[in-house]
Design a protein around this motif. Sequence first.
Motif, PDB file in Angstrom:
ATOM      1  N   PHE A   1       7.711  -9.310   6.109  1.00  0.00           N
ATOM      2  CA  PHE A   1       6.976 -10.336   5.368  1.00  0.00           C
ATOM      3  C   PHE A   1       7.263 -10.237   3.868  1.00  0.00           C
ATOM      4  O   PHE A   1       6.383 -10.445   3.046  1.00  0.00           O
ATOM      5  N   TRP A   2       8.496  -9.940   3.496  1.00  0.00           N
ATOM      6  CA  TRP A   2       8.824  -9.813   2.078  1.00  0.00           C
ATOM      7  C   TRP A   2       8.635 -11.154   1.371  1.00  0.00           C
ATOM      8  O   TRP A   2       9.129 -12.190   1.821  1.00  0.00           O
TER       9      TRP A   2
ATOM     10  N   PHE B   1       6.509  -4.828   7.489  1.00  0.00           N
ATOM     11  CA  PHE B   1       7.096  -4.521   6.191  1.00  0.00           C
ATOM     12  C   PHE B   1       6.807  -5.640   5.191  1.00  0.00           C
ATOM     13  O   PHE B   1       6.598  -6.790   5.568  1.00  0.00           O
ATOM     14  N   GLY B   2       6.849  -5.284   3.901  1.00  0.00           N
ATOM     15  CA  GLY B   2       6.961  -6.292   2.861  1.00  0.00           C
ATOM     16  C   GLY B   2       5.692  -6.736   2.179  1.00  0.00           C
ATOM     17  O   GLY B   2       5.757  -7.530   1.234  1.00  0.00           O
ATOM     18  N   TRP B   3       4.514  -6.267   2.638  1.00  0.00           N
ATOM     19  CA  TRP B   3       3.285  -6.711   1.982  1.00  0.00           C
ATOM     20  C   TRP B   3       3.242  -6.197   0.546  1.00  0.00           C
ATOM     21  O   TRP B   3       3.556  -5.038   0.275  1.00  0.00           O
TER      22      TRP B   3
ATOM     23  N   TYR C   1      -0.470   1.529   3.338  1.00  0.00           N
ATOM     24  CA  TYR C   1      -1.908   1.344   3.553  1.00  0.00           C
ATOM     25  C   TYR C   1      -2.595   2.669   3.863  1.00  0.00           C
ATOM     26  O   TYR C   1      -3.601   3.030   3.242  1.00  0.00           O
ATOM     27  N   LEU C   2      -2.025   3.431   4.797  1.00  0.00           N
ATOM     28  CA  LEU C   2      -2.705   4.626   5.288  1.00  0.00           C
ATOM     29  C   LEU C   2      -2.689   5.777   4.286  1.00  0.00           C
ATOM     30  O   LEU C   2      -3.547   6.663   4.344  1.00  0.00           O
ATOM     31  N   LEU C   3      -1.713   5.789   3.375  1.00  0.00           N
ATOM     32  CA  LEU C   3      -1.651   6.852   2.366  1.00  0.00           C
ATOM     33  C   LEU C   3      -2.053   6.363   0.977  1.00  0.00           C
ATOM     34  O   LEU C   3      -1.929   7.098  -0.002  1.00  0.00           O
ATOM     35  N   ALA C   4      -2.526   5.120   0.900  1.00  0.00           N
ATOM     36  CA  ALA C   4      -2.890   4.560  -0.410  1.00  0.00           C
ATOM     37  C   ALA C   4      -3.980   5.382  -1.087  1.00  0.00           C
ATOM     38  O   ALA C   4      -4.020   5.483  -2.316  1.00  0.00           O
TER      39      ALA C   4
END
Length: 665
Positions: A442-443, A463-465, A642-645
Amino acid sequence: MQSTAHDENVSGSPQTPQQEPFVSLQQLQHESDVLIDSLPDAEALPDNAMSQIEHIAQFIARATETGAVLDSPAERKSAQALIDFWSSKYYALSGTSPSRRRVGGRNSLRGFDSALIKQAVHDAEITLASFSAPEREIARRILLRLVKRGPEDGGVTLAVVERKALATLDAPDRVAAVLDVLIQTGLVTQVDYGGSSRLTLRFDTLTREWPVLQDWIAQRQKFAARANFWQSNGRRAKDLAPELLAKRALADYGDLDAVESDYVAASLGRGRRDRWARMALTAGLLACVVLAMAWWRSDRLQHLQNEQIALSLPRTPNGALQAHLNDLADQNLPISLQNREVRDLDLAGLYSQRRPLAVGDFVNSTLHRVVFDRAVLSNSAFSQATLNGVNFVASDLSFARFDGAVITSSSFANAKLYRSLFDRARLSEADFSDTDLRSTSFWHVKLMGRSPNFTGTAWWLAFGWSRKTIEQLAKDYPREALRQARTYQDDVARSLTAPPDEKPIDRAVRLNDLAWTYAIYGIDLDSAAKVGEEAAAIYESLRSEPTAAQSLSVDPYNNLLDTRAYIFLQQGKIDEAKAALEKLSNRRLETYGASLFKYAVARTVYALGRPDPEKSLLTSQAMADLDRAIRELNYVPSHELYLLAGIMTDDFKEALQKKLAMEND
């Protein structure tokens, strides 16, 4: 010179860390020749004697490990002879008493490791399966360039080639992308050859144990047989190859001999002559048709024109166009609606009766209220299309392209969108609920009006957010809400089910897969840690058993460490994560971008608690690792963003976003 305890074990063999095996007997022999050239001519030891002794020790260690990938008795005998020679040379240079020398221990060739080769074949199959059809074709050409015909017994040997020599196999950027994946997954490896880095196949044994590669090699040998038959029968025209086969041989095979080159040239020459003859015949027939059409009555011409206009108009759901498209699908023929405007069609179940050999082409089309529910449209192209009220519910759209499309009020609910492309698409009121978005791209996508619906979907596996979009989606669709989702439950269930007669190593691999599933969803990290620990315990137990340890591959252990490190990072256990990643093999961190990325995160956070100048040094090293993971190893993080943000520093996030933007603009 007196040897030290550091230089030898109890049997007088050199002590070195476990080494990666040479890829083949040929590479082992080449490295032996290089080592011989580096030895002094005189008996007196040079000033760099210790360095040379260490190089010999490292060579012996790698040579003994090479036994794991040598299945031929003749090759094993040759390898052992080289080990014996260099063991004698080591002892002579180090001053060890000959009475302490003995064959055995680390100086004996390691037993053939069938499990290692099976794992390599499995990894190769997974790598090929991840490619699209065009990418797979490029991979086939690359791998064929990495083998060459051996003696006249029909066998093959590995070729060692420069990277630039492969760039002409297709568009250079496409070749580079496929080659990077082959290197990253370990199917292709980089070796030092004459002071420069070159590429070759991971193991020579793959040419005999990997069915896919064996089939490609068999086709190569058949072509050689055709050329030799043509030569031995006086180069008759009737024995020439079809033009398509000759073109493919010219593109695929980098080791054509003189006879084969002449055979290709002659076949292409005949093909051109035949093509000109066909063109002349076609032109003559076309002229006859044109003359005949001139005699048709004007009312017939008008009738045909009216019929053509009617065919271009929108059809009703039961109209001729809908019937025609379904008929094409039933015959497994491609569909092309490029640059067409289509309304109100029911194409539910299209291609669902078989796996389509051809793809649908909907590029630049405009589709209104078209139903593709339960259709199989993998690899289809909807690039630059306008989709309004189009339903793809429960469809297979793996590898499909929606780049640049405008998508409004359309549903992808319960669809499979694995590795599909939505780059630069514009989305409004799109439904992605309960959808498989693993590796979907989703780039630079633009969300317009009402945001898409991601209920029950792990949107972070795509990918790509952008950073802003991730923050918004995390607020609207947090991971905790996915616990009861069908996609998550199905993924967990696949790894929970144990097959009958499961071996311990297979159980360890399955449990690690389960732990990884928990980890990438970011749900139930306690269960992830528990099954990951059990998998590691099984593997450690097997490593302690001498008979079992010989059959273990280093790759599953690396996977276990990588999974546990990812779980530790999400739990905020930075020291444990860093320690697990530092147990990875050097090869893993050097060639696997995902592991190197995690290591960069771990070192950045770890550095926060260290004093200067150690803090600055660790941070600098972590940023260098981040740059290499993304720019050199082409790794693109997805769920990690997201998970390591919560643990990534602001500086790290900013540097990461800049690097990703540069690589994907």
